[in-house]
Design an enzyme around this catalytic site. Sequence first.
Site, PDB file in Angstrom:
ATOM      1  N   SER A   1       0.845  -1.192   0.000  1.00  0.00           N
ATOM      2  CA  SER A   1       0.000   0.000   0.000  1.00  0.00           C
ATOM      3  C   SER A   1       0.885   1.250   0.000  1.00  0.00           C
ATOM      4  O   SER A   1       1.744   1.403  -0.865  1.00  0.00           O
ATOM      5  CB  SER A   1      -0.952  -0.052   1.196  1.00  0.00           C
ATOM      6  OG  SER A   1      -1.945   0.946   1.106  1.00  0.00           O
TER       7      SER A   1
ATOM      8  N   GLU B   1      -1.667  -2.510  -8.268  1.00  0.00           N
ATOM      9  CA  GLU B   1      -2.963  -2.674  -7.596  1.00  0.00           C
ATOM     10  C   GLU B   1      -3.381  -1.324  -7.055  1.00  0.00           C
ATOM     11  O   GLU B   1      -2.572  -0.408  -6.959  1.00  0.00           O
ATOM     12  CB  GLU B   1      -2.857  -3.702  -6.466  1.00  0.00           C
ATOM     13  CG  GLU B   1      -1.815  -3.394  -5.392  1.00  0.00           C
ATOM     14  CD  GLU B   1      -2.295  -2.493  -4.283  1.00  0.00           C
ATOM     15  OE1 GLU B   1      -3.531  -2.321  -4.138  1.00  0.00           O
ATOM     16  OE2 GLU B   1      -1.460  -1.927  -3.560  1.00  0.00           O
TER      17      GLU B   1
ATOM     18  N   HIS C   1      -5.278  -5.099  -1.887  1.00  0.00           N
ATOM     19  CA  HIS C   1      -6.037  -4.815  -0.677  1.00  0.00           C
ATOM     20  C   HIS C   1      -7.172  -5.801  -0.404  1.00  0.00           C
ATOM     21  O   HIS C   1      -7.998  -5.566   0.474  1.00  0.00           O
ATOM     22  CB  HIS C   1      -6.565  -3.388  -0.721  1.00  0.00           C
ATOM     23  CG  HIS C   1      -5.511  -2.358  -0.489  1.00  0.00           C
ATOM     24  ND1 HIS C   1      -4.533  -2.072  -1.428  1.00  0.00           N
ATOM     25  CD2 HIS C   1      -5.257  -1.563   0.574  1.00  0.00           C
ATOM     26  CE1 HIS C   1      -3.743  -1.121  -0.951  1.00  0.00           C
ATOM     27  NE2 HIS C   1      -4.159  -0.799   0.260  1.00  0.00           N
TER      28      HIS C   1
END
Length: 321
Positions: A112, A228, A294
Amino acid sequence: MRIPEKLKRGDEIRIIAPSRSASILSEEGVQIAKEQLENLGFVVSFGKHVFEKDLQNSTSIQQRLEDLHEAFADKHVKGMLTVIGGFNSNELLPYIDYELLKENPKIFCGYSDITAIGTAISTQCGFVTYSGPHFSSFQMKKAQEYQTHFFKQCLMQEEPFELKPSEQWSDDAWYLDQENRVFEKTVWKMYNEGTASGELWGGNLCTLNLLQGTEYMPSVENAILFIEDDEMTIPETFARDVTSLLQNAQSIKALVIGRFQRASKMTEEQLLFILDKHPLLKEIPVLYDVDFGHTQPMFTFPLGGEAQVDAVNGLLKLMRF
């Protein structure tokens, strides 16, 4: 790219918080994650400032730098896991002592928002970092087996291995309710067939794109990209972000896209519409709905390592990591 020494049982792993603070985790969650890592044979220690917090549930640049530098300088520490993601790890980049890190290459893993700092370390120091579970990810009970298996494969062994689809995946708030979870069957999908091998870069797309125009952005020319995004994206923002990344290179060798969260409203129809806009993506292997990002569970992969993509048989293989 150098490969940091792999972890082994008995090694000390330091938990640091270059983005959000561990204060947002429950005491029970911290204990579960710590015990999970100890059951793998690791000694778990914590940076001095990881449980402190400021107005935005982080800490000062100086406090975060202190914990990062101490972890790399401590000869007993063999690897680092980040507490969790957030929004601000890129604040640290101009102030990191890259010479210290370069002299002490170690396992550094998170995902992330951690994409910014992991990528910067790899580009500035010339050693692989890893996109994979946070410390907080080890709180998760169901689907932990897949996540832990590939964490160990990537960080504790040197032989090439295949990344394979999980049996099932989930996009629920598992950290709020560990028992009542909803799972679906996993299917990795192909947009365009083909095979390729090359240097791997990527991680969280919107975070990686923050590095464009800085010295911390890697060359993605002829790279394999793993990208992502999280629940804060929508199809329109993903479309412009992926366009921006593709414009950083004349060519890439393959594109692998992690599974989207439902809150992003990214349907398969929307994703295919976005991919169809780019002629390049009709010429190279492209996979999507893959087990990273995620949703849960996720595998671990190297930033700056080498990978093979087989979008004929839906296989991924890590060659040098």
